[in-house]
Design a protein around this motif. Structure first.
Motif, PDB file in Angstrom:
ATOM      1  N   PRO A 222       0.828  -1.211   0.000  1.00  0.00           N
ATOM      2  CA  PRO A 222       0.000   0.000   0.000  1.00  0.00           C
ATOM      3  C   PRO A 222       0.865   1.264   0.000  1.00  0.00           C
ATOM      4  CG  PRO A 222      -0.058  -1.081   2.148  1.00  0.00           C
ATOM      5  CD  PRO A 222       0.709  -1.968   1.234  1.00  0.00           C
TER       6      PRO A 222
ATOM      7  N   ARG B 105      -1.233   4.579  13.382  1.00  0.00           N
ATOM      8  CA  ARG B 105      -1.495   4.157  12.003  1.00  0.00           C
ATOM      9  C   ARG B 105      -2.995   4.172  11.739  1.00  0.00           C
ATOM     10  NH1 ARG B 105      -0.445  -1.785  11.216  1.00  0.00           N
ATOM     11  NH2 ARG B 105      -2.645  -1.935  11.700  1.00  0.00           N
TER      12      ARG B 105
ATOM     13  N   THR C 227      -5.397   2.726   8.495  1.00  0.00           N
ATOM     14  CA  THR C 227      -5.508   2.088   7.190  1.00  0.00           C
ATOM     15  C   THR C 227      -6.751   2.651   6.519  1.00  0.00           C
ATOM     16  OG1 THR C 227      -4.470   0.075   8.027  1.00  0.00           O
ATOM     17  CG2 THR C 227      -5.723  -0.108   5.967  1.00  0.00           C
TER      18      THR C 227
ATOM     19  N   VAL D 211      -2.207   3.647   3.467  1.00  0.00           N
ATOM     20  CA  VAL D 211      -2.033   3.628   4.914  1.00  0.00           C
ATOM     21  C   VAL D 211      -1.428   4.970   5.332  1.00  0.00           C
ATOM     22  CG1 VAL D 211      -0.867   2.520   6.856  1.00  0.00           C
ATOM     23  CG2 VAL D 211      -1.681   1.142   4.951  1.00  0.00           C
TER      24      VAL D 211
END
Length: 192
Positions: free
Chosen positions: A13, A74, A76, A82
């Motif tokens: 990603p 983080r 997503t 991400v």
């Protein structure tokens, strides 16, 4: 050579790096924790007597810990995107780390506290001097809005193009709105 579809390697990603910056005690660690989908990494240590006279606790007298390196979280967005959040340390003695943290950053959030706007100047100057796009997020602690957005913008001497968002750093939805404002700002910047 004929490759079956099961032999294909999936693409990693796209990773987007965002900095969450601001002065000491404005809520950076709280914001990263509120929006991260994983338990955030914190490098917090307790304030000790050694910080007396070094860290100004005016307006944040209940603060007992401080970030000494960074916060990390983080989000997503999809299998293709991400977002990595890096919260910077707020005290001047740790600012040297910002020069490393900024590498690869697509943009930043400058979190400000209206009770101590002067702590925001260094963060704003840092990103302006490096031409890193940023938004200003005004952390309205406990819903207190003691200044209008116009007063805050004037006090910070912000360019008209810099978005400003009112938020509560503890609230996940508010944190999301801050990050969406930054993404909208980044997408509106003409590419070179």
């Amino acid at each position: 050579m004929d490759y079956a579809s099961s032999d294909r390697v999936e693409a990693a990603p796209l990773a987007v790096k965002i900095l969450i910056a601001g002065g000491f005690g404005v809520g950076k660690t709280t914001l990263v924790g509120a929006v991260s989908e994983v338990a955030p990494l914190h490098t917090e240590e307790y304030l000790t007597r050694a910080s007396v006279g070094v860290d100004d606790l005016e307006g944040v007298s209940g603060k007992v810990t401080t970030t000494v390196a960074l916060d990390f979280g983080r989000i997503t967005i999809s299998g293709e995107l991400v977002v990595y959040l890096f919260g910077t340390p707020g005290q001047e003695r740790f600012w040297f780390m910002w020069n490393d943290l900024v590498h690869g950053a697509m943009g930043a959030v400058v979190l400000v506290d209206t009770r101590r706007l002067e702590l925001s100047f260094a963060s704003i100057d840092f990103f302006e001097s490096r031409h890193i796009p940023f938004v200003v997020a005004v952390n309205c602690f406990h819903g207190v809005r003691d200044r209008t957005p116009e007063e805050i913008r004037a006090a910070l001497d912000l360019d008209a193009q810099v978005p400003m968002v009112l938020c509560d750093a503890r609230d996940r939805a508010d944190g999301r709105d801050v990050l969406v404002a930054l993404m909208d700002h980044l997408m509106a910047i003409p590419s070179c």
